[in-house]
Design a protein around this motif. Structure first.
Motif, PDB file in Angstrom:
ATOM      1  N   THR A  50       0.824  -1.206   0.000  1.00 24.56           N
ATOM      2  CA  THR A  50       0.000   0.000   0.000  1.00 24.56           C
ATOM      3  C   THR A  50       0.857   1.253   0.000  1.00 24.56           C
ATOM      4  OG1 THR A  50      -1.657  -1.239   1.262  1.00 24.56           O
ATOM      5  CG2 THR A  50      -1.913   1.144   1.176  1.00 24.56           C
ATOM      6  N   HIS A  51       1.993   1.225   0.690  1.00 25.45           N
ATOM      7  CA  HIS A  51       2.811   2.435   0.771  1.00 25.45           C
ATOM      8  C   HIS A  51       3.445   2.801  -0.571  1.00 25.45           C
ATOM      9  CE1 HIS A  51       6.384  -0.299   1.513  1.00 25.45           C
ATOM     10  NE2 HIS A  51       6.989   0.658   0.811  1.00 25.45           N
ATOM     11  N   VAL A  52       3.495   1.848  -1.517  1.00 28.51           N
ATOM     12  CA  VAL A  52       4.025   2.162  -2.842  1.00 28.51           C
ATOM     13  C   VAL A  52       3.145   3.185  -3.553  1.00 28.51           C
ATOM     14  CG1 VAL A  52       4.456   1.189  -5.151  1.00 28.51           C
ATOM     15  CG2 VAL A  52       5.249  -0.029  -3.111  1.00 28.51           C
ATOM     16  N   LEU A  53       1.854   3.178  -3.242  1.00 23.51           N
ATOM     17  CA  LEU A  53       0.904   4.071  -3.922  1.00 23.51           C
ATOM     18  C   LEU A  53       0.712   5.398  -3.207  1.00 23.51           C
ATOM     19  CD1 LEU A  53      -1.893   1.476  -4.785  1.00 23.51           C
ATOM     20  CD2 LEU A  53       0.228   1.973  -6.020  1.00 23.51           C
ATOM     21  N   PRO A  92      -7.763  -6.022   4.345  1.00 18.61           N
ATOM     22  CA  PRO A  92      -8.685  -5.578   5.408  1.00 18.61           C
ATOM     23  C   PRO A  92      -7.989  -5.138   6.690  1.00 18.61           C
ATOM     24  CG  PRO A  92      -9.503  -7.580   4.381  1.00 18.61           C
ATOM     25  CD  PRO A  92      -8.115  -7.353   3.844  1.00 18.61           C
ATOM     26  N   ASN A  93      -6.815  -5.689   6.965  1.00 17.19           N
ATOM     27  CA  ASN A  93      -6.070  -5.300   8.153  1.00 17.19           C
ATOM     28  C   ASN A  93      -5.090  -4.192   7.763  1.00 17.19           C
ATOM     29  OD1 ASN A  93      -4.408  -4.985  10.372  1.00 17.19           O
ATOM     30  ND2 ASN A  93      -3.987  -7.167  10.632  1.00 17.19           N
ATOM     31  N   PRO A  94      -5.289  -2.965   8.232  1.00 21.38           N
ATOM     32  CA  PRO A  94      -4.400  -1.870   7.828  1.00 21.38           C
ATOM     33  C   PRO A  94      -2.958  -2.065   8.266  1.00 21.38           C
ATOM     34  CG  PRO A  94      -5.852  -1.182   9.626  1.00 21.38           C
ATOM     35  CD  PRO A  94      -6.348  -2.512   9.152  1.00 21.38           C
ATOM     36  N   GLN A  95      -2.710  -2.997   9.176  1.00 18.42           N
ATOM     37  CA  GLN A  95      -1.344  -3.283   9.605  1.00 18.42           C
ATOM     38  C   GLN A  95      -0.615  -4.190   8.622  1.00 18.42           C
ATOM     39  OE1 GLN A  95      -0.106  -1.614  12.270  1.00 18.42           O
ATOM     40  NE2 GLN A  95      -2.134  -0.667  12.236  1.00 18.42           N
ATOM     41  N   VAL A  96      -1.353  -4.770   7.666  1.00 18.65           N
ATOM     42  CA  VAL A  96      -0.744  -5.616   6.635  1.00 18.65           C
ATOM     43  C   VAL A  96      -0.621  -4.775   5.369  1.00 18.65           C
ATOM     44  CG1 VAL A  96      -0.963  -7.713   5.245  1.00 18.65           C
ATOM     45  CG2 VAL A  96      -1.700  -7.717   7.644  1.00 18.65           C
ATOM     46  N   ASP A  97       0.608  -4.493   4.985  1.00 18.11           N
ATOM     47  CA  ASP A  97       0.908  -3.527   3.921  1.00 18.11           C
ATOM     48  C   ASP A  97       0.768  -4.172   2.539  1.00 18.11           C
ATOM     49  OD1 ASP A  97       1.801  -1.371   2.480  1.00 18.11           O
ATOM     50  OD2 ASP A  97       3.760  -1.227   3.450  1.00 18.11           O
ATOM     51  N   SER A 262       0.238 -16.279   2.836  1.00 21.36           N
ATOM     52  CA  SER A 262      -1.114 -16.689   3.238  1.00 21.36           C
ATOM     53  C   SER A 262      -2.055 -15.494   3.354  1.00 21.36           C
ATOM     54  CB  SER A 262      -1.071 -17.454   4.562  1.00 21.36           C
ATOM     55  OG  SER A 262      -0.497 -16.652   5.583  1.00 21.36           O
ATOM     56  N   GLU A 263      -1.503 -14.285   3.558  1.00 17.75           N
ATOM     57  CA  GLU A 263      -2.343 -13.091   3.641  1.00 17.75           C
ATOM     58  C   GLU A 263      -3.003 -12.770   2.302  1.00 17.75           C
ATOM     59  OE1 GLU A 263      -3.208 -11.350   6.401  1.00 17.75           O
ATOM     60  OE2 GLU A 263      -2.168 -12.983   7.439  1.00 17.75           O
ATOM     61  N   LEU A 264      -2.515 -13.379   1.220  1.00 18.60           N
ATOM     62  CA  LEU A 264      -3.161 -13.181  -0.068  1.00 18.60           C
ATOM     63  C   LEU A 264      -4.522 -13.870  -0.123  1.00 18.60           C
ATOM     64  CD1 LEU A 264      -0.056 -13.438  -2.357  1.00 18.60           C
ATOM     65  CD2 LEU A 264      -1.597 -11.482  -2.235  1.00 18.60           C
ATOM     66  N   ASP A 268      -7.685 -11.959  -1.298  1.00 20.40           N
ATOM     67  CA  ASP A 268      -8.557 -12.566  -2.310  1.00 20.40           C
ATOM     68  C   ASP A 268     -10.022 -12.446  -1.898  1.00 20.40           C
ATOM     69  OD1 ASP A 268      -9.024 -14.269  -4.700  1.00 20.40           O
ATOM     70  OD2 ASP A 268      -9.677 -15.732  -3.218  1.00 20.40           O
ATOM     71  N   ALA A 269     -10.287 -12.704  -0.630  1.00 19.51           N
ATOM     72  CA  ALA A 269     -11.665 -12.574  -0.138  1.00 19.51           C
ATOM     73  C   ALA A 269     -12.149 -11.136  -0.224  1.00 19.51           C
ATOM     74  CB  ALA A 269     -11.750 -13.087   1.302  1.00 19.51           C
ATOM     75  N   ALA A 270     -11.246 -10.175   0.058  1.00 12.76           N
ATOM     76  CA  ALA A 270     -11.615  -8.764  -0.028  1.00 12.76           C
ATOM     77  C   ALA A 270     -11.918  -8.359  -1.469  1.00 12.76           C
ATOM     78  CB  ALA A 270     -10.494  -7.893   0.540  1.00 12.76           C
ATOM     79  N   VAL A 271     -11.136  -8.879  -2.427  1.00 13.71           N
ATOM     80  CA  VAL A 271     -11.397  -8.598  -3.840  1.00 13.71           C
ATOM     81  C   VAL A 271     -12.742  -9.193  -4.254  1.00 13.71           C
ATOM     82  CG1 VAL A 271     -10.637  -9.098  -6.204  1.00 13.71           C
ATOM     83  CG2 VAL A 271      -8.969  -8.367  -4.487  1.00 13.71           C
ATOM     84  N   SER A 272     -13.034 -10.407  -3.805  1.00 15.24           N
ATOM     85  CA  SER A 272     -14.325 -11.036  -4.116  1.00 15.24           C
ATOM     86  C   SER A 272     -15.481 -10.190  -3.614  1.00 15.24           C
ATOM     87  CB  SER A 272     -14.392 -12.438  -3.492  1.00 15.24           C
ATOM     88  OG  SER A 272     -13.457 -13.302  -4.077  1.00 15.24           O
ATOM     89  N   THR A 273     -15.354  -9.699  -2.396  1.00 15.27           N
ATOM     90  CA  THR A 273     -16.411  -8.856  -1.821  1.00 15.27           C
ATOM     91  C   THR A 273     -16.572  -7.571  -2.604  1.00 15.27           C
ATOM     92  OG1 THR A 273     -16.041  -9.764   0.389  1.00 15.27           O
ATOM     93  CG2 THR A 273     -17.151  -7.632   0.258  1.00 15.27           C
ATOM     94  N   PHE A 274     -15.446  -6.955  -2.972  1.00 15.93           N
ATOM     95  CA  PHE A 274     -15.482  -5.712  -3.738  1.00 15.93           C
ATOM     96  C   PHE A 274     -16.211  -5.924  -5.064  1.00 15.93           C
ATOM     97  CE2 PHE A 274     -13.836  -2.820  -6.903  1.00 15.93           C
ATOM     98  CZ  PHE A 274     -13.851  -1.597  -6.271  1.00 15.93           C
TER      99      PHE A 274
END
Length: 297
Positions: A50-53, A92-97, A262-264, A268-274
């Protein structure tokens, strides 16, 4: 094809664009196909930190493209990707970049405008190291990191730099309680978002002391940061910076922080929801993204 022969095709060099101007700040991303989720469609993405953007209005990427017949790679095509918040799905977890930049509209625009077809080598959840795969690894296994340290790349062939190192901590334990582990690889500016993989060809050692014949490949993580020694002598954990034209006085110690692959699954679930919400008109999605989904607005 040897498992290592496609490594140079999975990443993309990301350059920030601010107020319409290309900057000297670059990072790394890699192609990931989220289309195998239940709702499917329109889910090819670039995964990066996320910090890349941060602070960018858009990003410039360099794609391998083929002609209309889909033959050999024929050229490099630059494309600009809008990174408005509604076109990026964060972890979904803002602590995971981690985040996914949904690029289906960009690819469609490229096809329509130039007749060129992107030749992407994308990973998917099937390539994410499973618990069984990690169980079978030897301690301190060799890994490879693919990316663009200090912005370095083969511009003529649109190719990244592949570096070799080793796991410095056990990927199955959470380093300092976080979903990540350490690698013994220098993490220079520009390496943010680099995929870290186990990629063995021909043979590899097994935990029982034997030698397995064959290839193996798995995505084990994504680099996000490094311990940095400040001029004061203090060691702090911070994201790997994007490349700039100035020299940085702080020193890294050839160690990188890697988010567990594994955080992918969570992403993946977040992309599905979106995507599901966009299809139902529950979001105000980026117009071109909504069109690519065939969403009713």
């Amino acid at each position: 094809m040897n498992v290592r022969e496609q490594l140079d095709g999975i990443t993309v060099r990301i350059v920030r664009v601010k107020r319409g101007k290309l900057t000297s700040e670059s990072g790394t991303g890699f192609y990931f196909d989220f289309a195998k989720n239940p709702v499917g469609g329109g889910a090819i993405a670039i995964v990066t930190n996320t910090h890349v953007l941060a602070g960018a209005d858009s990003v410039r990427i360099a794609l391998h493209v083929t002609d209309e017949d889909g033959g050999q790679r024929v050229s490099t095509q630059f494309a600009e990707v809008d990174v408005a918040l509604d076109a990026v799905v964060p972890h979904p977890n803002p602590q995971v970049d981690l985040c996914a930049i949904l690029i289906a509209p960009t690819l469609e625009k490229l096809r329509n405008a130039s007749g060129k077809h992107p030749a992407l080598v994308s990973l998917s959840v099937e390539n994410v190291a499973s618990a069984k795969f990690l169980d079978e690894l030897l301690p301190f296994e060799s890994v490879r990191m693919i990316g663009y340290p200090i912005g370095l790349w083969d511009a003529t062939n649109n190719a990244p730099i592949v570096r070799r190192g080793a796991m410095a901590t056990n990927p199955q334990t959470r380093y300092e309680g976080r979903p990540e582990f350490l690698v013994d690889i220098a993490a220079f500016p520009g390496s943010s978002g680099s995929p870290v993989v186990v990629a063995d060809a021909g043979s590899y050692g097994m935990r029982n002391g034997g030698l397995a014949v064959g290839d193996r490949f798995a995505l084990v993580g994504v680099l996000w940061g490094a311990p940095v020694c400040k001029q004061s002598g203090e060691i702090v954990e911070e994201p790997v910076r994007l490349t700039k034209t100035v020299l940085l006085p702080d020193l890294t110690i050839n160690i990188g922080f890697v988010i567990s692959a594994s955080e992918l699954h969570v992403l993946d679930a977040a992309v599905s929801t979106f995507i599901a919400d966009a299809r139902r008109g529950k979001l105000p999605p980026h117009k071109s993204f909504a069109d690519a989904l065939g969403a009713k607005r």
